[in-house]
Design an enzyme around this catalytic site. Structure first.
Site, PDB file in Angstrom:
ATOM      1  N   ASP A 278     -12.641 -17.645   8.031  1.00  0.00           N
ATOM      2  CA  ASP A 278     -11.318 -17.175   7.628  1.00  0.00           C
ATOM      3  C   ASP A 278     -10.476 -17.033   8.898  1.00  0.00           C
ATOM      4  O   ASP A 278     -10.547 -16.036   9.598  1.00  0.00           O
ATOM      5  CB  ASP A 278     -11.449 -15.840   6.881  1.00  0.00           C
ATOM      6  CG  ASP A 278     -10.091 -15.296   6.443  1.00  0.00           C
ATOM      7  OD1 ASP A 278      -9.065 -15.833   6.882  1.00  0.00           O
ATOM      8  OD2 ASP A 278     -10.078 -14.316   5.665  1.00  0.00           O
TER       9      ASP A 278
ATOM     10  N   TYR B 193     -11.730  -8.150   6.731  1.00  0.00           N
ATOM     11  CA  TYR B 193     -10.612  -8.141   5.781  1.00  0.00           C
ATOM     12  C   TYR B 193     -10.314  -9.586   5.394  1.00  0.00           C
ATOM     13  O   TYR B 193     -10.096 -10.434   6.264  1.00  0.00           O
ATOM     14  CB  TYR B 193      -9.349  -7.501   6.384  1.00  0.00           C
ATOM     15  CG  TYR B 193      -8.195  -7.566   5.414  1.00  0.00           C
ATOM     16  CD1 TYR B 193      -8.106  -6.648   4.357  1.00  0.00           C
ATOM     17  CD2 TYR B 193      -7.236  -8.571   5.484  1.00  0.00           C
ATOM     18  CE1 TYR B 193      -7.082  -6.734   3.423  1.00  0.00           C
ATOM     19  CE2 TYR B 193      -6.209  -8.657   4.556  1.00  0.00           C
ATOM     20  CZ  TYR B 193      -6.138  -7.744   3.533  1.00  0.00           C
ATOM     21  OH  TYR B 193      -5.133  -7.830   2.601  1.00  0.00           O
TER      22      TYR B 193
ATOM     23  N   LYS C 181      -0.910 -17.141   7.366  1.00  0.00           N
ATOM     24  CA  LYS C 181      -0.083 -16.357   8.289  1.00  0.00           C
ATOM     25  C   LYS C 181       0.847 -17.206   9.173  1.00  0.00           C
ATOM     26  O   LYS C 181       1.949 -17.501   8.762  1.00  0.00           O
ATOM     27  CB  LYS C 181      -0.956 -15.401   9.084  1.00  0.00           C
ATOM     28  CG  LYS C 181      -1.460 -14.243   8.197  1.00  0.00           C
ATOM     29  CD  LYS C 181      -1.950 -13.049   8.990  1.00  0.00           C
ATOM     30  CE  LYS C 181      -2.030 -11.811   8.120  1.00  0.00           C
ATOM     31  NZ  LYS C 181      -3.308 -11.596   7.454  1.00  0.00           N
TER      32      LYS C 181
ATOM     33  N   TYR D 175       0.816  -1.222   0.000  1.00  0.00           N
ATOM     34  CA  TYR D 175       0.000   0.000   0.000  1.00  0.00           C
ATOM     35  C   TYR D 175       0.850   1.272   0.000  1.00  0.00           C
ATOM     36  O   TYR D 175       0.675   2.148   0.852  1.00  0.00           O
ATOM     37  CB  TYR D 175      -0.963  -0.006   1.210  1.00  0.00           C
ATOM     38  CG  TYR D 175      -1.962  -1.126   1.133  1.00  0.00           C
ATOM     39  CD1 TYR D 175      -3.124  -0.979   0.373  1.00  0.00           C
ATOM     40  CD2 TYR D 175      -1.740  -2.320   1.785  1.00  0.00           C
ATOM     41  CE1 TYR D 175      -4.030  -2.015   0.275  1.00  0.00           C
ATOM     42  CE2 TYR D 175      -2.650  -3.367   1.690  1.00  0.00           C
ATOM     43  CZ  TYR D 175      -3.794  -3.203   0.936  1.00  0.00           C
ATOM     44  OH  TYR D 175      -4.689  -4.229   0.842  1.00  0.00           O
TER      45      TYR D 175
HETATM   46  C1  LIG Z   1      -3.847 -11.506   6.110  1.00  0.00           C
HETATM   47  C2  LIG Z   1      -5.214 -12.021   5.902  1.00  0.00           C
HETATM   48  C3  LIG Z   1      -5.641 -12.496   4.644  1.00  0.00           C
HETATM   49  C4  LIG Z   1      -4.767 -12.441   3.418  1.00  0.00           C
HETATM   50  O1  LIG Z   1      -3.605 -13.209   3.546  1.00  0.00           O
HETATM   51  P1  LIG Z   1      -2.341 -12.895   2.595  1.00  0.00           P
HETATM   52  O2  LIG Z   1      -1.368 -13.981   2.932  1.00  0.00           O
HETATM   53  O3  LIG Z   1      -1.886 -11.521   2.963  1.00  0.00           O
HETATM   54  O4  LIG Z   1      -2.829 -12.959   1.188  1.00  0.00           O
HETATM   55  C5  LIG Z   1      -6.922 -12.995   4.543  1.00  0.00           C
HETATM   56  N1  LIG Z   1      -7.736 -13.041   5.608  1.00  0.00           N
HETATM   57  C6  LIG Z   1      -7.364 -12.603   6.828  1.00  0.00           C
HETATM   58  C7  LIG Z   1      -8.311 -12.701   7.976  1.00  0.00           C
HETATM   59  C8  LIG Z   1      -6.097 -12.069   7.013  1.00  0.00           C
HETATM   60  O5  LIG Z   1      -5.737 -11.606   8.221  1.00  0.00           O
END
Ligand SMILES: *Cc1c(COP(=O)(O)O)cnc(C)c1O
Length: 425
Positions: A251, A138, A280, A18
């Site tokens: 997620d 997100y 992550k 960004y």
């Molecule tokens: C960081 C994140 C993503 C995206 O993961 P990237 O490895 O950056 O593509 C998707 N969902 C959540 C909840 C996240 O924290």
């Protein structure tokens, strides 16, 4: 290269997250990272209060993870996954299935790709293409993932015209985790907000017959606002999904692997999703790898899943992820996270009620100071760096999710830096 040369070439060529090129905001050269500390080009040592974006839960340069990478690279760095398989991938998939209670595993390159795959699974499963999510989320930077990020604060409004339109239920209340001061009524832990439960229910019921899936971050909304909300909302979504025959996608990319005090965010609610994304912390912060898991029932109905990245199942990443999950199983992460939670709570308490501070909240190894106004990132960063800490504030948030390997002294250093930063608001 000396640090000056790195910076010069960085300014000339390299995009950071960004930003513009050159970025116009300071970037710092890192020489090495070990344990919970990163060492800058000028020799300064900083505690990595971000665990490098939630990932480095064991700290950097861990001997066991290094050894796993070395052992694997001597066997093979990579082979294609079409028509070939190998122990690191299979072992990891088996491990993840055991941890989540979900049987089928798609190994993806990054969190965003894992979300794309989850959405494809839901579309292929249901034959429908509309998703329901909540505001404030997100889910990543690729197009399908962007389409379920918060439509206002999601950093992606430039692309609105290109994104599919999904259903957004209202943002969940901030009503979970611990706060050091008696908070306004809407922020107490008196139980779930019944009015919000009713709104959520109405949103699902109004659209259920065209939904492919409901997708949410369980309990903690991360990059969308560091918001902690009552597990009852997630439980309600599980019930509604069952009632209407809609899939529930969790997620867990930020929340997975112990960060919130439970192994997964869903564990706070005692539910199992139909599809789960992890990423992550999966490799302990070593390399990019994510996974999308689903039940056998979902996989059976999908049949052939239409996705297959070049580096799928990368053996190096899978071997390190396997070693990271071994380490997690061995370390008393539950006690460590509880200790960090207590230290964050005590350490951040002095910021509560300070001028310019709207809220202070802690859940697991996540500590948040929310401010009244958007913060001056460079200025806050200068202050925390003077205190020997690395943080990356955004919007109205100064927050930390330190490695589980942090000592109480490390956590006190981080919270001290955060509280000092609030003096500059
Ligand atoms: C960081 C994140 C993503 C995206 O993961 P990237 O490895 O950056 O593509 C998707 N969902 C959540 C909840 C996240 O924290």
């Amino acid at each position: 290269m000396d640090a000056g040369e790195v910076l010069r070439l960085d300014r000339e060529h390299v995009w950071h997250p960004y930003t513009a090129v050159p970025s116009g905001v300071p970037v710092h050269v890192v020489r090495r990272a070990g344990g919970v500390r990163i060492t800058l080009g000028d020799g300064r040592e900083l505690i990595d209060g971000m665990a490098s974006w939630w990932a480095a839960i064991h700290g950097h340069n861990h001997p066991r993870l290094n050894q796993a990478a070395r052992d694997q690279i001597d066997d093979m760095a990579h082979v294609m996954f079409g028509g070939l398989t190998h122990e690191p991938a299979v072992r990891l998939a088996h491990r993840l299935a055991g941890m989540t209670g979900l049987d089928r595993v798609f190994l993806a390159d990054s969190g965003s790709v894992a979300v794309e795959v989850a959405i494809k699974m839901a579309v292929q499963y249901s034959g429908r293409s509309t998703l329901l999510t909540v505001r404030g989320g997100y889910h990543g930077d690729t197009f399908a993932a962007m389409s379920v990020c918060d439509p206002v604060n999601g950093m992606h409004h430039l692309f609105t015209g290109m994104l599919p339109r999904h259903v957004f239920a209202p943002m969940p209340p901030h009503d979970y985790g611990r706060r050091p001061v008696p908070a306004p009524v809407s922020m107490t832990q008196a139980g779930p907000d019944e009015a919000y439960l009713a709104e959520l229910t109405a949103a699902v019921e109004a659209h259920a017959d065209r939904l492919a899936a409901i997708i949410v971050e369980p309990v903690v909304q991360g990059a969308g606002g560091m918001r902690f909300s009552h597990p009852a909302y997630l439980r309600r979504l599980r019930d509604l999904a069952d009632e209407h025959g809609v899939l529930l996608i969790a997620d867990e990319i930020a929340t997975g692997f112990g960060r919130t005090g439970e192994m997964f965010g869903c564990d706070h609610a005692g539910i199992r999703p139909d599809i789960m994304c992890v990423g992550k912390a999966l490799t302990g912060g070593y390399m990019t790898l994510a996974a999308t898991l689903c039940t056998a029932r979902v996989a059976d109905r999908i049949g052939v899943l239409m996705h297959g990245p070049t580096y799928m199942g990368n053996p190096l990443a899978c071997a390190v992820a396997g070693a990271s999950l071994d380490l997690l199983a061995e370390r008393p992460w539950r006690e460590e996270v509880a200790r960090i939670e207590a230290a964050l709570f005590d350490g951040l308490a002095p910021a509560a009620g300070a001028p310019g501070v709207r809220d202070v909240r802690v859940l697991g190894a996540i500590g948040v100071i929310e401010t009244d106004q958007p913060v001056d990132v460079a200025k806050i960063q200068d202050i925390v760096m003077e205190h020997g800490v690395w943080l990356r504030p955004f919007g109205r948030l100064i927050y930390t999710m330190p490695p589980y390997a942090c000592t109480p002294e490390d956590v006190a250093r981080i919270t001290g830096a955060m509280v000092a930063a609030t003096a500059a608001l």
